[in-house]
Design an enzyme around this catalytic site. Sequence first.
Site, PDB file in Angstrom:
ATOM      1  N   GLY B  11      29.352   6.622   1.792  1.00 33.26           N
ATOM      2  CA  GLY B  11      29.460   6.605   0.335  1.00 33.26           C
ATOM      3  C   GLY B  11      30.221   7.837  -0.133  1.00 33.26           C
ATOM      4  O   GLY B  11      30.988   8.438   0.629  1.00 33.26           O
ATOM      5  N   GLY B  13      29.228  10.941  -0.704  1.00 35.10           N
ATOM      6  CA  GLY B  13      28.939  12.161   0.051  1.00 35.10           C
ATOM      7  C   GLY B  13      29.507  12.132   1.463  1.00 35.10           C
ATOM      8  O   GLY B  13      30.212  13.048   1.888  1.00 35.10           O
ATOM      9  N   VAL B  77      21.617   3.208  11.447  1.00 33.82           N
ATOM     10  CA  VAL B  77      20.813   4.280  12.034  1.00 33.82           C
ATOM     11  C   VAL B  77      19.344   3.968  11.783  1.00 33.82           C
ATOM     12  O   VAL B  77      18.947   3.602  10.671  1.00 33.82           O
ATOM     13  CB  VAL B  77      21.189   5.636  11.399  1.00 33.82           C
ATOM     14  CG1 VAL B  77      20.191   6.710  11.802  1.00 33.82           C
ATOM     15  CG2 VAL B  77      22.606   6.025  11.803  1.00 33.82           C
ATOM     16  N   GLU B 168      25.422   0.090 -19.364  1.00 32.54           N
ATOM     17  CA  GLU B 168      26.694  -0.524 -18.996  1.00 32.54           C
ATOM     18  C   GLU B 168      26.538  -2.015 -18.717  1.00 32.54           C
ATOM     19  O   GLU B 168      27.367  -2.829 -19.139  1.00 32.54           O
ATOM     20  CB  GLU B 168      27.298   0.217 -17.800  1.00 32.54           C
ATOM     21  CG  GLU B 168      27.772   1.612 -18.197  1.00 32.54           C
ATOM     22  CD  GLU B 168      28.179   2.502 -17.021  1.00 32.54           C
ATOM     23  OE1 GLU B 168      27.700   2.271 -15.896  1.00 32.54           O
ATOM     24  OE2 GLU B 168      28.985   3.429 -17.248  1.00 32.54           O
ATOM     25  N   ALA B 312      27.243  10.694  -8.584  1.00 33.68           N
ATOM     26  CA  ALA B 312      28.363  10.899  -7.665  1.00 33.68           C
ATOM     27  C   ALA B 312      28.883  12.339  -7.606  1.00 33.68           C
ATOM     28  O   ALA B 312      29.095  12.871  -6.509  1.00 33.68           O
ATOM     29  CB  ALA B 312      29.501   9.943  -8.019  1.00 33.68           C
TER      30      ALA B 312
END
Lengths: 417, 417
Positions: B11, B13, B77, B168, B312
Amino acid sequence: MLPHVIIVGGGFGGLKAARELRHAPVRITLIDKSNHHLFQPLLYQVATAGLSPADIAAPIRGVLGSQANTEVLLGEVTGVDLNAREVVVKDRRIRYDYLVIATGSTHSYFGHEEWEKYAPGIKSIHDATMMRQKILLAFEAAESEDDPEKKRKLLTFAIVGGGPTGVELSGALSELAHHALAADFRHIDPKLARIVLVEAGPRVLATFHADIALKTQRKLEKMGVEVRTNSRVECVDAQGVVVGGERIEAATVLWAAGVVASPAAKWLGIPSDRVGRVKVAPDLSIPGHSNVFVIGDTSTLEQNGQPLPGVAPVALQEAQFVARRIGRLVRGEKAEGVFHYHDKGNLATVGRAFAVVDFGRRRGTGFFAWILWLVVHIFYLIGFRNRLAVIFEWAWAYLTFQRGARLITDASPANSE
Amino acid sequence: MLPHVIIVGGGFGGLKAARELRHAPVRITLIDKSNHHLFQPLLYQVATAGLSPADIAAPIRGVLGSQANTEVLLGEVTGVDLNAREVVVKDRRIRYDYLVIATGSTHSYFGHEEWEKYAPGIKSIHDATMMRQKILLAFEAAESEDDPEKKRKLLTFAIVGGGPTGVELSGALSELAHHALAADFRHIDPKLARIVLVEAGPRVLATFHADIALKTQRKLEKMGVEVRTNSRVECVDAQGVVVGGERIEAATVLWAAGVVASPAAKWLGIPSDRVGRVKVAPDLSIPGHSNVFVIGDTSTLEQNGQPLPGVAPVALQEAQFVARRIGRLVRGEKAEGVFHYHDKGNLATVGRAFAVVDFGRRRGTGFFAWILWLVVHIFYLIGFRNRLAVIFEWAWAYLTFQRGARLITDASPANSE
């Protein structure tokens, strides 16, 4: 009360018929089991991660929304009562004065329906995104695979059927492997992917002229596709395919051979041909019911001793004929004449900047054929927005070799088979 | 042998950390359970049929393919062995020298996980296309429904959660109903769709300044959205929601409230906060393991007495910090200092040509805020192609009110609930 025209199917035939009747003094209901019109000739592009679903589909309501005499119903037709003049949709019965059935075809496996789970075909957006996922996951699995035998099998793709769809799929798959994915992996070289196109007949593109077919095969081979003609598939299973007694180990088998018509003939209870297509009268109506028409892939009509092919232009011309016929009937005008298909030719794209066109006496291959193919396909796309989007996507892909729509969007791809 | 950095999560990060380490003397493996990077701030647009999945996602391999020191692994994972310094992916164990966990968060239902099947949230493309399908099918079902009570319920949409996502979603849903779908139906008037936004706290956009929140509420109400604040949802079921003892009958309930972190804390066996976020040290490492970092939504760090928000820009800045830290550690340089987040402000879009921006002292709403929102979101989109595609899609939608991506692509929508 205006006469009610029911059109079943929102593909090329159904949508065209609805649009051609927009000024007629009728009420129209178009019924489709999905909410969008699909531009099928480009479905193989979605399947090979070149275009996105929204580039080649338009919501039927969006197309017909402004057509005041038309409404759209999302539903699956399960039967037709010719005597009562009713169409059965789930638990509803809807009366018609005129009926146009344009429900298309789907892939068939020559009696081996058990092959379907190993060798999917593409007839819907869902099919295409599933095929895309299958292809991309094969590369992903090969990347993590240590066993060289298994790795080789994962990087082997077999495509069954050498008509336009099979040719287009193998060409696009070759480009995906050899260009778009080339830099993406570290433990495999996608350029070493083995792509085998298997055709039962003596040549690919059987409906095209022989020298076109030959040039196509040469081009595919130059692109790294192995073309096997005169090779009938005897078995399809989890290990791959068996062709002429030889086992080709392939983790991914794609089906582009064999069609069967929708169940329209069963609904109507009238004779059909070997693959279920309704045998229509020369005016595209069914025997005994001059107000019921069947068009497109789900019907069959002979011209010059040959059945008309199941291609988009046939469906479009038939739709126009039927719309005019209905227009005359509702106005009490004389409705004579039979349908005649004007074959404008065949087109198929083989790869980046290479297509083949066959207009009978005029034929060609290569870059200019590809430009023509582009123009024709963009022209026939429904929706100005879609045309711009596709031009954009293709220009991007052509200039950069990037195939923009390489997404695996299933819920849990890491855990898929 | 170069030190091996494993990054879990592609993503904001994870991808940023990988890119920032592209010149470092390390070997990087980025592991993600999906094959694409998703621009989550625009996911609500896919859910409301404004953008296509491919517009807001980029294949991770496409982004990192040219980064010579990096490889990508599609995998899930399931655990981390801190002592052995290994990451567990299905049946493989991969050794690391440095580990960066950036696995994000998902929606939570405040202990009522049974609500999830009635009120989906959006965290992935699959979620978004499913939500889009749910919304579009509600209109389709209302079109064929004769019973006025059921019709009303089908045309009622409840959105739970008044943060940016809920705001939104309701604004976009309102536009979909009142503009894009307005001409598409014949037995319903989509403009009469009832959209209710339910927020437990005293105002929407709790992380924005109070007057921004007020203007947002007014704008939503002008767009036809009912905004209920101080309204905690007590029950979510097939009939809709119960809020403050009142039953709101809605066929479609969308969840935009409550997050829970990925299981990273469990893998690491270390303390987490109430929603499962890993409590990291000021340098974003975990206690006792200065080579293991956790960033983004799945971690929590206090600044000025408040935990940093799961947005974000936080993930991006943390990724940059960690990449630099690792870069210094591998070069044997001094690695000091703690992470400090520079809050550049908040943005949210409310509808066509109306957004709200909050940069602390500088705040604004309306058309120019919307332009800024557009610019920022396009800038942060990964991939030039995606940026062009989104500009194109939005320009189209803005000019024509058409929402281009209104497809229902599930296998059998006509037979869906």
